[in-house]
Design a protein around this motif. Structure first.
Motif, PDB file in Angstrom:
ATOM      1  N   LYS A 259       0.865  -1.021   0.204  1.00 28.73           N
ATOM      2  CA  LYS A 259      -0.473   0.165  -0.164  1.00 28.73           C
ATOM      3  C   LYS A 259       1.118   1.720   0.055  1.00 28.73           C
ATOM      4  CE  LYS A 259      -4.277  -1.435   0.500  1.00 28.73           C
ATOM      5  NZ  LYS A 259      -3.892  -3.290   1.262  1.00 28.73           N
ATOM      6  N   GLU A 260      -0.095   2.181  -0.071  1.00 28.50           N
ATOM      7  CA  GLU A 260       1.229   3.831   0.098  1.00 28.50           C
ATOM      8  C   GLU A 260       1.381   3.939   1.427  1.00 28.50           C
ATOM      9  OE1 GLU A 260      -0.989   6.663  -1.963  1.00 28.50           O
ATOM     10  OE2 GLU A 260       0.727   8.415  -0.492  1.00 28.50           O
ATOM     11  N   THR A 261       2.897   4.445   1.978  1.00 30.21           N
ATOM     12  CA  THR A 261       3.492   4.073   3.013  1.00 30.21           C
ATOM     13  C   THR A 261       4.609   5.044   2.837  1.00 30.21           C
ATOM     14  OG1 THR A 261       3.084   2.015   2.838  1.00 30.21           O
ATOM     15  CG2 THR A 261       4.440   2.320   4.301  1.00 30.21           C
TER      16      THR A 261
ATOM     17  N   TYR B 119      17.127   4.212  -4.096  1.00 31.90           N
ATOM     18  CA  TYR B 119      16.323   4.128  -5.412  1.00 31.90           C
ATOM     19  C   TYR B 119      14.491   3.696  -5.103  1.00 31.90           C
ATOM     20  CZ  TYR B 119      20.130   4.707  -7.766  1.00 31.90           C
ATOM     21  OH  TYR B 119      21.322   5.397  -9.078  1.00 31.90           O
ATOM     22  N   VAL B 120      13.823   4.962  -5.450  1.00 36.36           N
ATOM     23  CA  VAL B 120      12.461   4.099  -4.905  1.00 36.36           C
ATOM     24  C   VAL B 120      12.193   3.843  -6.910  1.00 36.36           C
ATOM     25  CG1 VAL B 120      10.250   5.137  -5.027  1.00 36.36           C
ATOM     26  CG2 VAL B 120      11.708   5.771  -3.933  1.00 36.36           C
TER      27      VAL B 120
ATOM     28  N   LYS C  70       4.628   4.590  -3.198  1.00 39.00           N
ATOM     29  CA  LYS C  70       3.129   4.245  -3.790  1.00 39.00           C
ATOM     30  C   LYS C  70       3.036   2.825  -3.973  1.00 39.00           C
ATOM     31  CE  LYS C  70       1.887   8.143  -5.583  1.00 39.00           C
ATOM     32  NZ  LYS C  70       3.182   8.750  -4.366  1.00 39.00           N
ATOM     33  N   PRO C  71       1.670   2.211  -4.046  1.00 36.63           N
ATOM     34  CA  PRO C  71       2.011   0.674  -3.725  1.00 36.63           C
ATOM     35  C   PRO C  71       2.613   0.148  -5.038  1.00 36.63           C
ATOM     36  CG  PRO C  71      -0.070   1.727  -4.136  1.00 36.63           C
ATOM     37  CD  PRO C  71       1.082   2.747  -3.859  1.00 36.63           C
ATOM     38  N   GLY C  72       3.467  -0.945  -4.889  1.00 33.18           N
ATOM     39  CA  GLY C  72       4.444  -2.080  -5.546  1.00 33.18           C
ATOM     40  C   GLY C  72       5.746  -1.109  -6.157  1.00 33.18           C
TER      41      GLY C  72
ATOM     42  N   GLU D 103      -0.282  10.520   7.692  1.00 30.93           N
ATOM     43  CA  GLU D 103      -0.282  10.874   6.486  1.00 30.93           C
ATOM     44  C   GLU D 103       0.650  11.386   6.300  1.00 30.93           C
ATOM     45  OE1 GLU D 103      -2.940  14.101   7.006  1.00 30.93           O
ATOM     46  OE2 GLU D 103      -4.641  12.546   7.764  1.00 30.93           O
ATOM     47  N   PHE D 104       0.647  11.363   5.157  1.00 30.07           N
ATOM     48  CA  PHE D 104       2.839  12.586   4.548  1.00 30.07           C
ATOM     49  C   PHE D 104       2.564  13.795   4.994  1.00 30.07           C
ATOM     50  CE2 PHE D 104       5.592  13.798   1.389  1.00 30.07           C
ATOM     51  CZ  PHE D 104       6.972  13.070   1.831  1.00 30.07           C
TER      52      PHE D 104
END
Lengths: 234, 312
Positions: free
Chosen positions: B70-72, B84-85, B99-101, B162-163
């Motif tokens: 999930k978004e984390t 890296y993302v 983001k998810p995945g 929350e971010f």
């Protein structure tokens, strides 16, 4: 910061910092003996010393570990003096625990025989014919340091420690004998193995023996060892 | 809502740790454990708004990869490595919304020894004997008491997370140098050494042996010694104690170290500097500078206030 002295049962002790967050309590003159060390540990644990996290006994002294850096040793000394002054009765532990040992699974019989000048059978007879006292634990979880080894079977530690000593190993290191509750590296001479385990993380406390307990080793065969081990003894 | 952290690659040693570690059990021989570099572990938890005693990952030497379902919100601190993302390079020392995945890839460290990865939310792990910290010898804490492996999954409850952007204050980011000067106090057996030996220990630059681990930092640079440990019985030790075995190569005890030890305790690393040793590795050098206990207490307070000031 220097040491502070205090009186415990008419004897002089001193409290010395070990780093920022620990104090070591040790006798100034004579060695106190294990039962005194264990009694003091018990009393300190029963007290409500502020921020005290750990009380760790060794043969000759006791470490007190605190959560925060210790800035005022004086007030801790005063508090401890009070604890000992008003100490109630302490009944030393006296449980006798029989520990089966398969001496056939020893790994260092050659060096034991050459260092002591005794035959394996004689060493087994002496080792299993003595009642030991659980002096302390440490080194790894549930490692039992036992006091009372017969001088005839004292043997120095190995010059090159093993990287892996099996769980349950019974060893001799200098004038001490002990039990490895978990597999770990180790330098003691291994003379046998017990199928018992003294460490269980799911129990509270995680160690099933207590300081001051008396321990006797009882020889068992490899066959008995196998049966007890697979029987899930704990 | 649960976001699952999936381990794609964990390399040599990635474990779950926390900061207080395991306390009150040293009399059973159970060590404190916990993050070695407490400074960066705290920063990582602060970046994602977690309580300071939350579990997080300690990744030795980097070279690790993770993914979240999930978004984390995550935080990466500690040693220096390209991060890296997906294909996008990201900066450490700030929180990251992933983001998810998407894959988080931490390459091999170029400086330091350990990276800390925090994940905002409530980790669905069970404390064992009072701590999340992994202690492998007794299979305690973390994920089944062991290091993480490819395919492992840790669930984190991200409800309410929350971010909001956070960046580590510059003042709290250390400078990594090849050679570190570590402040120490005299240990109980320091006086057993001759003046010459004491002088030499404070002059030497010690290398780091490849046998170092979470129990101890083994130093290389043999001392010729006059002291022998023949009659020395086991005495209490704490993390930061510097032992001097008969071979002459000192060992700095770290957080997985035992509660009693049989070697002379010549020095004690100041708690204010102990975390720095969590970032030291083979190829680095350290030397010791002697301070007294009062200085060590002042340093401790100074750094605590510094962190409290910036991490509000």
């Amino acid at each position: 910061m220097t040491s502070r002295s205090l009186q415990i049962e008419q004897k002089e002790w001193q409290l010395t910092p070990l780093g920022e967050r620990a104090l070591v309590l040790e006798p100034i003159a004579e060695e106190p003996g294990l039962s005194v060390i264990h009694k003091i540990c018990f009393l300190i644990e029963q007290s409500d010393l502020d921020g005290l996290m750990d009380v760790v006994p060794t043969y000759k002294c006791i470490a007190l570990l605190f959560k925060e850096p210790i800035t005022d040793t004086g007030s801790i000394t005063a508090k401890l003096s009070e604890v000992f002054e008003h100490a109630g009765d302490y009944i030393p532990r006296n449980d006798l625990i029989r520990v089966p040992v398969c001496y056939e699974l020893g790994l260092d019989w050659d060096s034991m025989e050459s260092q002591t000048g005794l035959k394996k059978e004689k060493i087994i007879q002496i080792h299993s014919g003595t009642t030991y006292t659980l002096a302390m634990m440490g080194f790894i979880p549930g490692f039992l340091y036992l006091e009372g080894l017969d001088k005839k079977i004292i043997c120095p530690r190995k010059s090159e420690p093993r990287t892996k000593v099996p769980a349950g190993s019974v060893g001799i290191g200098g004038d001490q004998t002990g039990v490895y509750s978990l597999e770990s590296p180790g330098g003691w001479q291994i003379i046998g193995r017990t199928p018992l385990s003294f460490f269980n993380k799911d129990q509270d406390p995680p160690v099933s023996v207590s300081l001051g307990d008396r321990i006797r080793f009882e020889p068992i065969s490899e066959e008995e060892f196998g049966k007890m081990e697979s029987g899930g003894n704990s | 809502m649960i976001s699952t952290l999936e381990v794609i690659k964990a390399d040599i040693l990635t474990t779950v740790q926390d900061i207080p570690g395991r306390n009150g059990l040293r009399k059973y021989g159970i060590p404190t454990s916990g993050a070695l570099d407490t400074h960066h572990a705290e920063l990582a938890n602060w970046l994602v708004g977690n309580p300071m005693d939350s579990p997080l990952l300690e990744i030795t030497l980097g070279n690790a990869e993770f993914r979240f379902t999930k978004e984390t919100v995550i935080g990466v601190t500690g040693g220096v490595a390209p991060i890296y993302v997906g294909d996008r390079p990201v900066q450490p020392n700030r929180n990251i919304n992933i983001k998810p995945g998407e894959f988080l890839r931490i390459e091999r460290l170029t400086k330091g020894a350990r990276i800390y990865l925090s994940v905002a939310g409530d980790w669905k792990l069970r404390k064992e004997l009072g701590s999340y910290s992994t202690y492998r010898t007794a299979e305690l804490g973390g994920l089944n008491g062991r290091e993480l492996k490819t395919g492992d999954r840790i669930e984190v409850d991200i409800s309410g997370v929350e971010f909001t952007e956070r960046t580590t204050p510059e003042e709290l980011i250390p400078h990594y140098s090849h050679h570190q000067k570590i402040r120490v106090m005299a240990g109980p057996e320091w006086k057993w050494l001759t003046d010459k030996e004491q002088e030499k220990i404070l002059e030497l630059r010690f290398g780091i042996s490849s046998t170092s681990n979470r129990m101890g930092l083994r130093l290389k640079n043999k001392m010729a010694l006059s002291i022998q440990d023949s009659e020395f019985s086991s005495v209490p030790v704490v993390p930061g104690i510097v032992q001097l075995p008969p071979g002459g190569n000192p060992i700095v005890l770290m957080h997985d170290a035992q509660s009693v030890g049989g070697y002379p305790r010549i020095l004690k690393v100041a708690d204010a500097d102990l975390w720095r040793l969590g970032q030291v590795w083979q190829g680095n050098e350290i030397s010791f500078s002697l301070i007294d206990r009062r200085d060590a207490l002042e340093l401790f307070d100074y750094y605590r206030e510094l962190r409290a000031f910036y991490l509000t």
